[in-house]
Design a protein around this motif. Sequence first.
Motif, PDB file in Angstrom:
ATOM      1  N   ILE A 308       8.464 -23.315 -27.059  1.00  0.00           N
ATOM      2  CA  ILE A 308       8.588 -21.873 -26.879  1.00  0.00           C
ATOM      3  C   ILE A 308       7.583 -21.191 -27.803  1.00  0.00           C
ATOM      4  O   ILE A 308       7.567 -21.444 -29.002  1.00  0.00           O
ATOM      5  CB  ILE A 308      10.017 -21.403 -27.198  1.00  0.00           C
ATOM      6  N   LYS A 309       6.780 -20.313 -27.251  1.00  0.00           N
ATOM      7  CA  LYS A 309       5.664 -19.739 -28.000  1.00  0.00           C
ATOM      8  C   LYS A 309       6.116 -18.644 -28.965  1.00  0.00           C
ATOM      9  O   LYS A 309       6.692 -17.639 -28.556  1.00  0.00           O
ATOM     10  CB  LYS A 309       4.627 -19.154 -27.044  1.00  0.00           C
ATOM     11  N   GLY A 312       5.168 -15.028 -28.011  1.00  0.00           N
ATOM     12  CA  GLY A 312       4.979 -14.935 -26.565  1.00  0.00           C
ATOM     13  C   GLY A 312       3.568 -15.303 -26.163  1.00  0.00           C
ATOM     14  O   GLY A 312       2.910 -16.117 -26.811  1.00  0.00           O
ATOM     15  N   ASP A 313       3.085 -14.698 -25.096  1.00  0.00           N
ATOM     16  CA  ASP A 313       1.777 -15.066 -24.531  1.00  0.00           C
ATOM     17  C   ASP A 313       0.606 -14.302 -25.158  1.00  0.00           C
ATOM     18  O   ASP A 313      -0.547 -14.707 -24.997  1.00  0.00           O
ATOM     19  CB  ASP A 313       1.768 -14.821 -23.016  1.00  0.00           C
ATOM     20  N   GLN A 318       1.121 -13.425 -31.317  1.00  0.00           N
ATOM     21  CA  GLN A 318       1.315 -14.763 -31.879  1.00  0.00           C
ATOM     22  C   GLN A 318       0.872 -14.798 -33.334  1.00  0.00           C
ATOM     23  O   GLN A 318       1.589 -15.315 -34.202  1.00  0.00           O
ATOM     24  CB  GLN A 318       0.522 -15.789 -31.062  1.00  0.00           C
ATOM     25  N   ASN A 345       8.753 -10.231 -30.310  1.00  0.00           N
ATOM     26  CA  ASN A 345       8.091 -10.894 -29.181  1.00  0.00           C
ATOM     27  C   ASN A 345       8.501 -12.355 -29.073  1.00  0.00           C
ATOM     28  O   ASN A 345       8.656 -12.891 -27.974  1.00  0.00           O
ATOM     29  CB  ASN A 345       6.573 -10.777 -29.329  1.00  0.00           C
ATOM     30  N   THR A 346       8.691 -12.992 -30.223  1.00  0.00           N
ATOM     31  CA  THR A 346       9.173 -14.376 -30.222  1.00  0.00           C
ATOM     32  C   THR A 346      10.547 -14.462 -29.578  1.00  0.00           C
ATOM     33  O   THR A 346      10.811 -15.335 -28.736  1.00  0.00           O
ATOM     34  CB  THR A 346       9.235 -14.921 -31.655  1.00  0.00           C
ATOM     35  N   ARG A 348      11.993 -12.274 -27.553  1.00  0.00           N
ATOM     36  CA  ARG A 348      11.926 -11.957 -26.123  1.00  0.00           C
ATOM     37  C   ARG A 348      11.506 -13.189 -25.329  1.00  0.00           C
ATOM     38  O   ARG A 348      11.987 -13.425 -24.208  1.00  0.00           O
ATOM     39  CB  ARG A 348      10.936 -10.817 -25.883  1.00  0.00           C
ATOM     40  N   GLU A 349      10.593 -13.954 -25.892  1.00  0.00           N
ATOM     41  CA  GLU A 349      10.174 -15.197 -25.241  1.00  0.00           C
ATOM     42  C   GLU A 349      11.344 -16.170 -25.168  1.00  0.00           C
ATOM     43  O   GLU A 349      11.538 -16.856 -24.148  1.00  0.00           O
ATOM     44  CB  GLU A 349       9.008 -15.817 -26.009  1.00  0.00           C
ATOM     45  N   LYS A 352      13.807 -15.808 -22.306  1.00  0.00           N
ATOM     46  CA  LYS A 352      13.411 -16.425 -21.038  1.00  0.00           C
ATOM     47  C   LYS A 352      13.991 -17.837 -20.901  1.00  0.00           C
ATOM     48  O   LYS A 352      14.098 -18.367 -19.794  1.00  0.00           O
ATOM     49  CB  LYS A 352      11.891 -16.484 -20.927  1.00  0.00           C
ATOM     50  N   TYR A 353      14.337 -18.438 -22.025  1.00  0.00           N
ATOM     51  CA  TYR A 353      14.874 -19.802 -22.019  1.00  0.00           C
ATOM     52  C   TYR A 353      16.389 -19.820 -22.243  1.00  0.00           C
ATOM     53  O   TYR A 353      16.962 -20.845 -22.603  1.00  0.00           O
ATOM     54  CB  TYR A 353      14.166 -20.642 -23.083  1.00  0.00           C
TER      55      TYR A 353
END
Length: 408
Positions: A308-309, A312-313, A318, A345-346, A348-349, A352-353
Amino acid sequence: MELRVTSETGLLQGVITHTPGPEVSLVSPETKDQLLFDDIIYEHDARNEHLDMLQVMRTALPDLKIIEVRNLITETLENPDARAYLADSLVRNQKDGNLAPIRSQLAELNAAELTAFTIEGSTPSIPSVELLPTPNLLFTRDLAAVVNDVIVVSKAAKTARIRESLMMDTVVTFHPMYEQIRKNAIFISGEDSIEGGDILVVRDDLVLIGMSERTTFSGLMHAAQQLMEKGIKQVLIIDIPKKRSSMHLDTIFTFSNYNECVVFPPAIIDRKDNVVSLVKSNGSIITELKPNLKHALEEALGHEVTFIKCGGDDPTAQQREQWSDGANTFALAPGVIIGYERNVNTFREMEKYGYRIVAGKDFVKNYSDGSFDISTCGKMVITFEGHELCRGRGGARCMTQPFSRAVV
């Protein structure tokens, strides 16, 4: 309580922490760089943020044993042999002051006084000597790592943190808490160094060690060899960027679940041929270069691992959130982690999981009656403020040293 850690995510049962004290207020703008801080910290707010983190942990895990490292040190130094041992260690290793003339005075200090001197750098009982403080004691992760029933006692790479290593050495050598695993202690000597932030326990037979700016190749090889002699079957060595922002492996890579990790993409996903596998076979150690960490982990574990990034993207997000410890999460149980709320942002990513994001203050308020059941809550990120704490360059994993976890 048995001292044993066989994974990064097993239900947390015992942990060592340190709530910031007077030592952080002794850091000045002139000494902050020497003491490895990017800014001076406001002690009051840093304490409150840390206490909020501990309250989240207690609410989630009512039976959790939390040990304050300062108390652990003081208890150890009630033993006069321990005081003599630490005094001798200080004389031999303290490089920014000549302590030899006051060696006997140090050994004669009572336990609380010697603890204060070692942490804060001074004591009214010896007014002629004043050393720099040890504000990085906040990051108890770096002092040692329990791996199964073995403890790797860290040897700090930086002069500013040497006294922390000496204190932990003394604690492991003398405190009754470590009596059962003392025989399995691994110490690093000479010019080699290794710090706990570079050691991750994946499984009872698999360990990751980062080769960072704080852990030398020879230090990690010594630790790896000793761990393999004590039952670890495989060690993965990860070469990471030698930068301030990625000082330890856990600043760019942590486990949030047995099969999920939070990673800083430029240093983990984008890096190739930076992982070496060590496997003990017939008395020899077989080395093999792996194409990347994800491949090496999945091969060793026999199942898929999701990365998991952090941030995010977006590359800027990042970088920003890795700097504020977005990848430095800490698992209370499989799929239940804590981290700084600022890394939006981390998280929120992570949503998604399947992770649910809960603010720490709301969590404590809602479950102060003891109704939280960590075994049925599903995947969750519990956040807490860290605006002052993160100035010291460390997150939730850096501030926690587990000594007991349930087997996953």
